[in-house]
Enzyme design. Sequence first.
Site: not given
Ligand code: UT7
Length: 333
Positions: A116, A256, A286
């Site tokens: 990125c 980004h 992205n």
């Molecule tokens: O380009 C540079 C590289 N990339 C980035 O900068 C991305 C960086 N990371 C992020 O943007 C975020 O971490 C994500 C968008 C990938 C995830 O968001 P988050 O708020 O960090 O979610 P999480 O991974 O902590 O998950 C929270 C909950 C989990 O459920 P439980 O364990 O709390 O029951 C996940 O299973 O959300 C769940 N979850 C979803 N639920 C519905 C994860 N993905 C989804 C989804 N829909 N698509």
Amino acid sequence: MQETRAAITGIGAYLPSYRLTNEEISTMVDTTDEWIMQRIGIKERRILKEKGKATSDMGTEAVKQLLEKTNTRPDEIELLICATITPDRPFPATANIISRKARLTNAWSYDISAACSGFVFALTTAAKFIECGQYKKVIVVGADMMSAITDYTDRSTCPLFGDGASAVLLEPTTEDVGIIDHMNHTDGKGRHYLHVKAGGSKMPTTPETLQQRMQYVHQDGQTVFKYAVSRMADVAVDIMKKHDITPDKLAWLVPHQANMRIIDAVARRMKISREQVMINIENYGNTTAATIPLCLYDYENQLKKGDNVILAAFGAGFTWGSMYLKWAYDTNK
Ligand code: UT7
């Protein structure tokens, strides 16, 4: 006399026509439009669906449009650098394929792999060839077909990514505009948190790696999120301070586009308002190396000559960086 700087003098772009909406993603994995909008801020992404088409095809269209917009003949281009992590093939470089398809008969070309941060790293490199006086016309392409390495059975990554390409022309200037400074960084410890596990020399593709879906992007989202916010904000604030750019003097932050929450956090740390931030994540997701030039493309009409602009990126590697430039032209469309 003012030193020679490299200035962006035009932008071209290509976005595939297919729109993959949150509604359609909700039919593929267990997710909702509401979750994706709240946690990421993406409504839809463009996907390159045409059979046989690849990153070079998007890059070529962006370059052709750029040449047309800037009235530049293909044989005037001396160098083309393509930032991508989704090359058509492991080799040869996608830049070589773009150069051939766009008929850049006098250019040499190569790829840069910095995920990125790819566009910022490639622009930094390209600017040096102009600043030293060697070249007069260099193209930098940011292009990624993320759909080729996205696992559409993994709800934690598949809503994030889209396909797209954008290209800028760099030319010398002795006016007080153009690229002024950059601050770029890498830290290889980040390789554990965002990567494609197989398909390289460490783990060549086998039926087993395919069965375990190791050809796709894997991410520890929370760790990447934490580093993205702190590193991107640090480097953007650092470059502001170094050049005495107070929030009122900044026309645009071009961040980004990975997550709306990351963009907002960076803007808060820089003490700037949302009106000073280029945002199009909602429409494209992205697109990795293409996000920053696609923002410049979408906002080109609003940019004014002399505007203070900061680019800021963070990505796999980890890689991160910022660039300070003064916009070089007014657009009369
Ligand atoms: O380009 C540079 C590289 N990339 C980035 O900068 C991305 C960086 N990371 C992020 O943007 C975020 O971490 C994500 C968008 C990938 C995830 O968001 P988050 O708020 O960090 O979610 P999480 O991974 O902590 O998950 C929270 C909950 C989990 O459920 P439980 O364990 O709390 O029951 C996940 O299973 O959300 C769940 N979850 C979803 N639920 C519905 C994860 N993905 C989804 C989804 N829909 N698509």
